[in-house]
Design an enzyme around this catalytic site. Structure first.
Site, mmCIF file in Angstrom:
data_model
loop_
_atom_site.group_PDB
_atom_site.id
_atom_site.type_symbol
_atom_site.label_atom_id
_atom_site.label_comp_id
_atom_site.label_asym_id
_atom_site.label_seq_id
_atom_site.Cartn_x
_atom_site.Cartn_y
_atom_site.Cartn_z
ATOM 1 C CB CYS A 47 3.386 20.835 -31.329
ATOM 2 S SG CYS A 47 2.205 21.494 -32.499
ATOM 3 N N GLY A 49 -0.779 -4.140 -11.023
ATOM 4 C CA GLY A 49 -1.465 -3.197 -11.715
ATOM 5 C C GLY A 49 -1.685 -3.739 -13.461
HETATM 6 N N1 LLP Z 1 3.014 -1.733 -6.302
HETATM 7 C C1 LLP Z 1 4.185 -0.780 -6.022
HETATM 8 C C2 LLP Z 1 4.785 -0.206 -4.615
HETATM 9 C C3 LLP Z 1 4.173 0.033 -7.253
HETATM 10 O O1 LLP Z 1 5.160 1.013 -7.186
HETATM 11 C C4 LLP Z 1 3.970 -0.356 -8.575
HETATM 12 C C5 LLP Z 1 4.122 0.440 -9.671
HETATM 13 C C6 LLP Z 1 3.092 -1.594 -8.302
HETATM 14 C C7 LLP Z 1 2.795 -2.240 -7.241
HETATM 15 C C8 LLP Z 1 2.340 -1.916 -9.708
HETATM 16 O O2 LLP Z 1 3.209 -2.533 -10.843
HETATM 17 P P1 LLP Z 1 2.760 -3.225 -12.076
HETATM 18 O O3 LLP Z 1 1.911 -4.669 -11.608
HETATM 19 O O4 LLP Z 1 1.827 -2.268 -12.717
HETATM 20 O O5 LLP Z 1 3.855 -3.485 -12.789
HETATM 21 N N2 LLP Z 1 4.311 3.730 -15.631
HETATM 22 C C9 LLP Z 1 4.951 2.793 -15.771
HETATM 23 C C10 LLP Z 1 4.864 1.788 -14.660
HETATM 24 C C11 LLP Z 1 5.435 2.211 -13.329
HETATM 25 C C12 LLP Z 1 4.941 1.424 -12.279
HETATM 26 C C13 LLP Z 1 5.394 2.082 -11.002
HETATM 27 N N3 LLP Z 1 5.125 1.207 -9.633
HETATM 28 C C14 LLP Z 1 4.317 2.134 -17.175
HETATM 29 O O6 LLP Z 1 3.467 2.885 -17.891
HETATM 30 O O7 LLP Z 1 4.893 1.120 -17.481
#
Ligand code: LLP
Length: 414
Positions: free
Chosen positions: A366, A296
């Site tokens: 705020c 992601g």
């Molecule tokens: N696959 C699964 C099952 C996941 O739960 C996630 C992310 C990904 C792939 C992708 O992970 P990435 O490659 O993006 O690290 N809101 C948080 C990130 C939460 C990610 C949760 N799961 C942030 O802003 O850092």
């Protein structure tokens, strides 16, 4: 050259250029706050992963874009045309991916606390694969299937929790018994229950095809050792599953590797990682037909910026604030949510300037925590300057809310 310059971001005449366009001109044309995303940078990231698999693996790769990072329609269509797959975590994400042109066969649905209503929706989509998060989910899955789709063959995979996890902040470590701050981790099937989940799934009429893990988000170089150990665990578990009589079509290593958010943090060696996992699968002699990853952050993180306009510069008790026309919760909520989150901020109107000061970039909400960056060394802004919050392509728009009844900014993909 500044450490954050890429094909997407450059400095010309001491001003910021985004994908070949003057940031201030974009701000003027579309108004601030504004998200700007770059197609070419996203395609470059995809190619980096695709090339690494081509180099290191004889098996086909499924690069499943974790659309929770950013579900902008244009980004989805771009990746769809390029051949990506999708990691979707809610029925609405699945439907959004379908609308963007992804066939169901290229979507893996990984839910948690999945409801009967969720199951009814996803079971109705032919070709979709459903990732099982809990042994305890099987009875409910079976009940919904018996009642509404009695003769349907439904593809399932198992998300296991390998017992170790890794992430940049306690809140985004998704495997192990507890996170680094002690939070019990809710995701996945415990190691000792995995084979039983495969057997019961088959007995209940489902068609098990894969094994999956996701360790957490935001890995950097120093996480590589730990991540390698988790790859070994998945491969060992896959061998056990195969030996128990469940041939696996795919093995999914999840996402987790991030772009560069900070100057002094070495990035995760993604090419070495893909080489490592490909080698581990080959050495183990697994019969799997495809390897999957779920990036992601890596795919879109540094392909996006948020542009903010400076309303005025305020001094109070010796603190200097650049007061901007957006709020973190509505635009880039990460620094307000995660203690460890850092977004570089540059003054797009004057990248370098003599009068450097320690500036706190404050939003219009705020809440004291509504700051994009705290006491950053940068040229003293003036009213009307445009600030750019970097690495705003992932988990910014997708986590933004209307807190304080403020609008979520518009997005342009160039
Ligand atoms: N696959 C699964 C099952 C996941 O739960 C996630 C992310 C990904 C792939 C992708 O992970 P990435 O490659 O993006 O690290 N809101 C948080 C990130 C939460 C990610 C949760 N799961 C942030 O802003 O850092």
């Amino acid at each position: 050259m500044n450490w954050w310059e890429t094909e997407f971001l450059a400095v010309k005449d001491n001003k910021l250029w985004i994908a070949g366009k003057d940031a201030a001109a974009l701000a003027k044309r579309y108004g601030t706050p504004l998200y700007v995303y770059g197609k070419n940078r996203i395609l470059e990231r995809y190619a980096q992963l695709d090339d690494a698999f081509t180099r290191h693996s004889a098996l086909p790769a499924r690069i499943c874009y974790a659309m929770k990072a950013n579900s902008h329609r244009g980004i989805l269509r771009l990746l769809q045309r390029r051949g990506a797959w999708i990691d979707a975590v809610s029925p609405c994400e699945v439907e959004t991916a379908l609308k963007a042109g992804f066939p169901a066969e290229r979507i893996l649905f990984t839910g948690t606390s999945v409801s009967r209503a969720d199951l009814r929706t996803v079971f109705g989509i032919d070709g979709l694969t459903i990732n099982i998060d809990a042994a305890e989910q099987l009875e409910i899955m079976s009940e919904v299937r018996r009642r509404e789709f009695p003769s349907k063959s439904i593809r399932v995979s198992v998300r296991w929790n390998p017992g170790v996890g890794r992430g940049f902040d306690a809140r985004v470590i998704t495997a192990g018994k507890r996170s680094s701050d002690g939070t019990p981790i809710k995701f996945g099937v415990e190691a000792k229950k995995v084979i039983d989940v495969f057997s019961r799934a088959r007995r209940l009429g489902f068609h098990p095809v894969g094994l999956h893990q996701h360790l957490g988000s935001g890995w950097v170089r120093e996480d590589f050792g730990m991540v390698r150990a988790a790859v070994d665990r998945l491969v060992r578990k896959a061998r056990e599953v195969e030996k128990a009589g469940f041939p696996l079509e795919f093995l999914d290593f999840g996402g987790g590797f991030g772009p560069r958010y900070l100057k002094n943090r070495a990035v995760f060696p993604v090419g070495d990682y893909i080489a490592y996992l490909s080698g581990a699968v080959a050495r183990a002699g697994l019969a799997v037909k495809a390897l999957a990853i779920e990036p992601g952050k890596f795919m879109v993180g540094d392909a996006g910026v948020l542009l903010l306009g400076v309303e005025y510069v305020k001094e109070s008790y010796g603190n200097i604030f650049a007061c901007v026309d957006g709020g973190t919760f509505n635009t880039v909520p990460r620094p307000a949510i995660y203690l460890q989150a850092h977004h570089e901020i540059v003054n797009a109107s004057r990248i370098d300037g003599q009068a450097r000061a320690r500036i706190t970039v404050a939003g219009n909400l705020c809440e004291t925590g509504d700051i994009f960056g705290r006491e950053r060394s940068m040229p003293l802004p003036v009213s009307g300057d445009v600030l750019a919050v970097l690495c705003a392509g992932a988990y910014c728009r997708s986590m933004a809310s209307n807190f304080n009844l403020r609008e979520i900014p518009r997005e342009v993909l160039i």
